[in-house]
Motif scaffolding. Structure first.
Motif, PDB file in Angstrom:
ATOM      1  N   THR B 141       0.856  -1.173   0.000  1.00 33.69           N
ATOM      2  CA  THR B 141       0.000   0.000   0.000  1.00 33.69           C
ATOM      3  C   THR B 141       0.894   1.224   0.000  1.00 33.69           C
ATOM      4  O   THR B 141       1.776   1.343   0.841  1.00 33.69           O
ATOM      5  CB  THR B 141      -0.857   0.035   1.261  1.00 33.69           C
ATOM      6  N   ALA B 142       0.630   2.108  -0.900  1.00 31.52           N
ATOM      7  CA  ALA B 142       1.431   3.318  -0.981  1.00 31.52           C
ATOM      8  C   ALA B 142       0.539   4.506  -0.693  1.00 31.52           C
ATOM      9  O   ALA B 142      -0.573   4.598  -1.202  1.00 31.52           O
ATOM     10  CB  ALA B 142       2.054   3.464  -2.360  1.00 31.52           C
ATOM     11  N   HIS B 143       1.057   5.404   0.108  1.00 29.53           N
ATOM     12  CA  HIS B 143       0.292   6.583   0.481  1.00 29.53           C
ATOM     13  C   HIS B 143       1.021   7.793  -0.068  1.00 29.53           C
ATOM     14  O   HIS B 143       2.190   8.000   0.247  1.00 29.53           O
ATOM     15  CB  HIS B 143       0.211   6.631   2.001  1.00 29.53           C
ATOM     16  N   PHE B 144       0.332   8.563  -0.909  1.00 27.70           N
ATOM     17  CA  PHE B 144       0.958   9.709  -1.548  1.00 27.70           C
ATOM     18  C   PHE B 144       0.273  10.974  -1.132  1.00 27.70           C
ATOM     19  O   PHE B 144      -0.909  11.016  -0.837  1.00 27.70           O
ATOM     20  CB  PHE B 144       0.831   9.643  -3.072  1.00 27.70           C
ATOM     21  N   LEU B 178      13.354   1.374  -3.991  1.00 31.43           N
ATOM     22  CA  LEU B 178      12.035   1.859  -3.609  1.00 31.43           C
ATOM     23  C   LEU B 178      11.291   2.363  -4.826  1.00 31.43           C
ATOM     24  O   LEU B 178      10.100   2.071  -5.031  1.00 31.43           O
ATOM     25  CB  LEU B 178      12.215   2.980  -2.590  1.00 31.43           C
ATOM     26  N   GLY B 179      12.028   3.106  -5.651  1.00 30.91           N
ATOM     27  CA  GLY B 179      11.405   3.621  -6.860  1.00 30.91           C
ATOM     28  C   GLY B 179      10.936   2.507  -7.764  1.00 30.91           C
ATOM     29  O   GLY B 179       9.886   2.584  -8.397  1.00 30.91           O
ATOM     30  N   HIS B 180      11.716   1.457  -7.782  1.00 28.39           N
ATOM     31  CA  HIS B 180      11.348   0.317  -8.609  1.00 28.39           C
ATOM     32  C   HIS B 180      10.030  -0.295  -8.167  1.00 28.39           C
ATOM     33  O   HIS B 180       9.144  -0.594  -8.972  1.00 28.39           O
ATOM     34  CB  HIS B 180      12.449  -0.739  -8.498  1.00 28.39           C
ATOM     35  N   SER B 181       9.885  -0.469  -6.864  1.00 26.32           N
ATOM     36  CA  SER B 181       8.637  -1.101  -6.411  1.00 26.32           C
ATOM     37  C   SER B 181       7.450  -0.186  -6.649  1.00 26.32           C
ATOM     38  O   SER B 181       6.368  -0.639  -7.050  1.00 26.32           O
ATOM     39  CB  SER B 181       8.705  -1.504  -4.944  1.00 26.32           C
ATOM     40  N   LEU B 237       2.494  13.528  -7.487  1.00 21.76           N
ATOM     41  CA  LEU B 237       2.422  12.744  -6.264  1.00 21.76           C
ATOM     42  C   LEU B 237       3.749  12.801  -5.544  1.00 21.76           C
ATOM     43  O   LEU B 237       4.796  12.878  -6.165  1.00 21.76           O
ATOM     44  CB  LEU B 237       2.131  11.274  -6.580  1.00 21.76           C
ATOM     45  N   LYS B 238       3.675  12.730  -4.237  1.00 30.99           N
ATOM     46  CA  LYS B 238       4.913  12.601  -3.481  1.00 30.99           C
ATOM     47  C   LYS B 238       4.696  11.484  -2.477  1.00 30.99           C
ATOM     48  O   LYS B 238       3.744  11.499  -1.714  1.00 30.99           O
ATOM     49  CB  LYS B 238       5.192  13.913  -2.749  1.00 30.99           C
ATOM     50  N   LEU B 239       5.600  10.543  -2.486  1.00 35.10           N
ATOM     51  CA  LEU B 239       5.380   9.349  -1.675  1.00 35.10           C
ATOM     52  C   LEU B 239       5.544   9.676  -0.209  1.00 35.10           C
ATOM     53  O   LEU B 239       6.534  10.282   0.213  1.00 35.10           O
ATOM     54  CB  LEU B 239       6.396   8.282  -2.082  1.00 35.10           C
ATOM     55  N   ARG B 240       4.566   9.251   0.565  1.00 35.02           N
ATOM     56  CA  ARG B 240       4.689   9.474   2.004  1.00 35.02           C
ATOM     57  C   ARG B 240       5.053   8.215   2.732  1.00 35.02           C
ATOM     58  O   ARG B 240       5.818   8.220   3.674  1.00 35.02           O
ATOM     59  CB  ARG B 240       3.379  10.016   2.559  1.00 35.02           C
ATOM     60  N   SER B 241       4.443   7.123   2.333  1.00 31.97           N
ATOM     61  CA  SER B 241       4.798   5.889   3.028  1.00 31.97           C
ATOM     62  C   SER B 241       4.443   4.704   2.163  1.00 31.97           C
ATOM     63  O   SER B 241       3.538   4.769   1.334  1.00 31.97           O
ATOM     64  CB  SER B 241       4.056   5.780   4.357  1.00 31.97           C
ATOM     65  N   PHE B 247      -4.046  -1.872   3.443  1.00 34.15           N
ATOM     66  CA  PHE B 247      -4.125  -0.660   4.228  1.00 34.15           C
ATOM     67  C   PHE B 247      -4.444  -0.945   5.688  1.00 34.15           C
ATOM     68  O   PHE B 247      -5.477  -1.461   6.032  1.00 34.15           O
ATOM     69  CB  PHE B 247      -5.214   0.232   3.646  1.00 34.15           C
ATOM     70  N   ASP B 248      -3.522  -0.589   6.541  1.00 35.02           N
ATOM     71  CA  ASP B 248      -3.765  -0.760   7.974  1.00 35.02           C
ATOM     72  C   ASP B 248      -2.888   0.227   8.681  1.00 35.02           C
ATOM     73  O   ASP B 248      -1.676   0.070   8.707  1.00 35.02           O
ATOM     74  CB  ASP B 248      -3.406  -2.191   8.377  1.00 35.02           C
ATOM     75  N   SER B 249      -3.500   1.255   9.236  1.00 36.72           N
ATOM     76  CA  SER B 249      -2.630   2.309   9.725  1.00 36.72           C
ATOM     77  C   SER B 249      -2.000   1.969  11.054  1.00 36.72           C
ATOM     78  O   SER B 249      -0.955   2.469  11.400  1.00 36.72           O
ATOM     79  CB  SER B 249      -3.416   3.604   9.846  1.00 36.72           C
ATOM     80  N   LYS B 250      -2.677   1.105  11.841  1.00 37.63           N
ATOM     81  CA  LYS B 250      -2.125   0.870  13.173  1.00 37.63           C
ATOM     82  C   LYS B 250      -1.122  -0.262  13.209  1.00 37.63           C
ATOM     83  O   LYS B 250      -0.045  -0.146  13.760  1.00 37.63           O
ATOM     84  CB  LYS B 250      -3.271   0.526  14.127  1.00 37.63           C
ATOM     85  N   PHE B 251      -1.499  -1.366  12.607  1.00 41.58           N
ATOM     86  CA  PHE B 251      -0.663  -2.555  12.794  1.00 41.58           C
ATOM     87  C   PHE B 251       0.133  -2.911  11.561  1.00 41.58           C
ATOM     88  O   PHE B 251       0.722  -3.957  11.498  1.00 41.58           O
ATOM     89  CB  PHE B 251      -1.545  -3.751  13.169  1.00 41.58           C
ATOM     90  N   GLY B 252       0.115  -2.019  10.595  1.00 37.78           N
ATOM     91  CA  GLY B 252       0.782  -2.400   9.363  1.00 37.78           C
ATOM     92  C   GLY B 252       2.284  -2.373   9.498  1.00 37.78           C
ATOM     93  O   GLY B 252       2.847  -1.699  10.354  1.00 37.78           O
ATOM     94  N   GLU B 253       2.907  -3.081   8.616  1.00 39.38           N
ATOM     95  CA  GLU B 253       4.362  -3.122   8.621  1.00 39.38           C
ATOM     96  C   GLU B 253       4.843  -2.169   7.544  1.00 39.38           C
ATOM     97  O   GLU B 253       4.643  -2.385   6.362  1.00 39.38           O
ATOM     98  CB  GLU B 253       4.796  -4.549   8.313  1.00 39.38           C
ATOM     99  N   TYR B 254       5.468  -1.111   7.958  1.00 40.97           N
ATOM    100  CA  TYR B 254       5.847  -0.091   7.008  1.00 40.97           C
ATOM    101  C   TYR B 254       7.193  -0.406   6.402  1.00 40.97           C
ATOM    102  O   TYR B 254       8.165  -0.646   7.107  1.00 40.97           O
ATOM    103  CB  TYR B 254       5.926   1.272   7.700  1.00 40.97           C
ATOM    104  N   GLU B 255       7.227  -0.342   5.096  1.00 41.67           N
ATOM    105  CA  GLU B 255       8.513  -0.566   4.446  1.00 41.67           C
ATOM    106  C   GLU B 255       9.303   0.728   4.404  1.00 41.67           C
ATOM    107  O   GLU B 255      10.518   0.729   4.473  1.00 41.67           O
ATOM    108  CB  GLU B 255       8.240  -1.057   3.028  1.00 41.67           C
ATOM    109  N   TRP B 256       8.604   1.816   4.252  1.00 44.52           N
ATOM    110  CA  TRP B 256       9.282   3.100   4.125  1.00 44.52           C
ATOM    111  C   TRP B 256       8.334   4.190   4.564  1.00 44.52           C
ATOM    112  O   TRP B 256       7.189   4.248   4.125  1.00 44.52           O
ATOM    113  CB  TRP B 256       9.671   3.327   2.659  1.00 44.52           C
ATOM    114  N   ILE B 257       8.808   5.069   5.427  1.00 44.13           N
ATOM    115  CA  ILE B 257       8.013   6.235   5.791  1.00 44.13           C
ATOM    116  C   ILE B 257       8.864   7.458   5.546  1.00 44.13           C
ATOM    117  O   ILE B 257      10.072   7.424   5.799  1.00 44.13           O
ATOM    118  CB  ILE B 257       7.628   6.226   7.281  1.00 44.13           C
ATOM    119  N   HIS B 258       8.247   8.503   5.115  1.00 45.82           N
ATOM    120  CA  HIS B 258       9.015   9.726   4.907  1.00 45.82           C
ATOM    121  C   HIS B 258       9.186  10.414   6.249  1.00 45.82           C
ATOM    122  O   HIS B 258       8.240  10.902   6.853  1.00 45.82           O
ATOM    123  CB  HIS B 258       8.266  10.639   3.955  1.00 45.82           C
TER     124      HIS B 258
END
Lengths: 332, 272
Positions: B141-144, B178-181, B237-241, B247-258
């Motif tokens: 899940t990508a959040h922009f 990251l850009g690749h994914s 778009l600018k990638l935020r996370s 999509f799971d904001s609380k328990f998700g496993e974040y690969e990248w956060i800005h």
């Protein structure tokens, strides 16, 4: 006699004290209550008392039709003589803390002790039971206060229920924007846009894809095939030497000179690199070159046009006559 | 500084043929801090990863993308129109109104109905400002953050609307891992076989961590020249996370956060 009287007096005093401290029962007759209310104003004396309400008018929240009371112990929220906790010495309110409701009571006997003035009773969580408790505590109190207390309690329980329901649903999280960062991001985006040169990049990419024949046969640009064939000739001095290829070689020899001159005018030298590396195109090139050969021969104009073409970098005009209708239909 | 420039130019002219070659001007792209996660085209590890990640079924042409576009609660007119235009750009996409439904409950329903991707456009003060792109069967899940959204009527062009043909996709400048994914996520939105008859192209161009989306129609005027005409909406778009699961904001496993404090310190460091 003497010991009996003090005993009785003591007993009366004790009972009176007990009566005072015990939260529950208040057997004061209603007349006493009304007299206490009057007492609150009468003790103050006649002209000394400021007019109701007892706070500065500027601090009083007003609207066109109503005055509000900001006192936290107020029962109704309006600023009236009967619902002001300051003006009434016997008063009761309902307040809630952390989801539990409490009944607050104020009596005239404690008017001298501000710390102990408000007495607090925890109401039960059960709605009906809590109403009964209010009745119990405010027995013999004026009807107005009792009624308003129950109304307020009802309202409070309703909004507590709503809070609990809403927290289960999705909640909108407000994230504050930081102005400096917003401005910075905006500026950087603009500069990135300028640096990106999107139109050029897209055009370049599309042309590259055309060169790499991702579009297959749709776009027939003979010169394109020509160039490729020529590059191939240049790159590989020895080809696989099919008979057909040798025929084409002769033609290519004629045209090679002027085409190469034109090539130097063109600025896209990327093609050469790409064409050399890609090996898949060879077969297709052969086919296209073959297709080209009969077409040009049929027209018979090519040798005449040779010198004229040297001046112009683009040789399109002649060849596009056949293909133009095709491109035109696509444009439509 | 002007004086120095003039002097230099005079020197160059004076030297004539022996002048040293012109210096390459320094740009931010030139000076970019080398990112260790830059993908080498021949990197085997990356190739292997890509063969086994969540987009493998798409790239092996096993799944056809089917996309659900929705908004946050109570979308205003601009957002609604933007959603409609976006659905014409992306083939096989459906717009549904949110009506207060929780995302966590929408997602299992979507999976049940065979959707491959979910796009949620977040709105604030009547303009769309955020985009959540979620690859559905348990995908990333990508959040922009979305900015400069231009609807079709605001773009200066005279073209018609996009047709139903499947557009081509151009992904530019997605260099790092990251850009690749992220690039693959975008690619998986569109069906794999573009219809060249339609001559439409959707571009995701990454420049300094900003992804510009454009939708054009192209014509090859000649072999070396192509004309493009912009149609369709545009946004950046600018990638935020980037999150591993759905999509799971609380328990998700974040690969990248800005993280602003760490990542915005240098002007020449970019992550995409």
């Amino acid at each position: 006699m003497a010991p009996a009287v003090p005993a009785v007096a003591e007993a009366a005093a004790i009972s009176y004290c007990q009566r005072q401290s015990r939260p529950g029962l208040r057997p004061d007759p209603p007349s006493a209550a009304s007299s206490t209310r009057q007492a609150s104003t009468s003790t103050w004396g006649g002209g000394v008392l400021p007019p109701f309400p007892f706070i500065l008018a500027s601090l009083l929240p007003r609207t066109k039709t109503q005055n509000f009371c900001r006192n936290e112990y107020n029962l109704t929220g309006l600023c009236n003589r009967s619902s002001c906790p300051l003006a009434n010495s016997q008063y009761a309110t309902i307040r809630e803390e952390k989801g539990r409701c409490y009944l607050y009571m104020k009596t005239i006997e404690r008017a001298a002790f501000p710390r102990r003035l408000w007495e607090r009773v925890l109401l039960s969580k059960n709605y009906e039971k809590a109403l009964e408790e209010i009745d119990e505590n405010l027995i013999y109190w004026p009807r107005f206060i009792r009624h308003k207390c129950k109304q307020r309690f009802t309202k409070i329980t309703q909004y507590l229920i709503r809070i609990r329901k809403l927290t289960l649903k999705r909640q909108r999280k407000l994230v504050p924007l930081r102005r400096k960062i917003e401005r910075r991001e905006k500026r950087r985006e603009e500069k990135a846009l300028i640096a990106a040169q999107l139109d050029n990049a897209i055009e370049k990419e599309l042309l590259e894809r055309l060169k790499q024949d991702t579009y297959g046969d749709i776009y027939n640009f003979p010169i394109h095939a020509f160039d490729k064939a020529l590059q191939q000739q240049d790159a590989e001095s020895e080809s696989e030497s099919d008979a057909e290829k040798e025929e084409d070689d002769d033609e290519d020899m004629d045209k090679r000179e002027f085409v190469e001159a034109d090539d130097s005018d063109l600025s896209d030298f990327e093609d050469m690199d790409k064409l050399e590396t890609s090996s898949e195109e060879e077969q297709e090139e052969e086919e296209e070159v073959e297709k080209k050969a009969p077409r040009s021969k049929s027209k018979g104009k090519t040798p005449l046009k040779g010198p004229a073409r040297r001046k112009r970098p683009y040789i399109e005009i002649e060849y596009e006559e056949e293909t133009e209708p095709a491109t035109k239909t696509k444009a439509a | 500084r002007m004086a120095a420039k003039k002097k230099r130019r005079k020197e160059r002219e004076a030297l004539g043929d022996e002048a040293p070659p012109k210096a390459i001007p320094k740009t931010i792209e030139n000076q970019r801090v080398y990112d260790e996660t830059t993908v080498d085209p021949n990197d085997e590890e990356v190739a292997f990863d890509e063969a086994t990640d969540e987009f493998a079924p798409y790239f092996n042409r096993q799944t056809v993308p089917k996309i659900l576009i929705t908004t946050s609660d109570r979308p205003r007119g601009r957002t609604v129109r933007f959603c409609e235009q976006l659905s014409t750009v992306i083939p096989n996409s459906h717009v549904y109104y949110r009506r207060g439904l929780a995302l966590k409950r929408i997602i299992p329903q979507c999976i049940a109905r065979d959707f491959t991707d979910l796009i949620v456009i977040n709105e604030d003060r009547k303009i769309p400002n955020g985009l959540v792109l979620s690859h559905l069967p348990d995908g990333p899940t990508a959040h922009f953050r979305m900015s400069s959204v231009r609807l079709r009527k605001e773009i200066k062009r005279k073209g018609k609307e996009p047709t139903e043909h499947v557009p081509e996709v151009i992904l530019n400048n997605f260099t790092t891992r990251l850009g690749h994914s992220v690039g693959r996520m975008f690619a998986s939105l569109f069906p794999h076989d573009p219809q060249f008859i339609g001559r439409q192209v959707a571009t995701f161009h990454n420049q300094r961590d900003y992804i510009f989306f454009r939708f054009h129609r192209y014509i090859f005027k000649s072999e070396k020249k192509v004309g493009i005409q912009e149609l369709g909406p545009r946004f950046t778009l600018k990638l935020r996370s980037l999150q591993k699961g759905t999509f799971d904001s609380k328990f998700g496993e974040y690969e990248w956060i800005h993280k602003r404090r760490e990542m915005d310190t240098s002007r020449r460091k970019f992550h995409l």
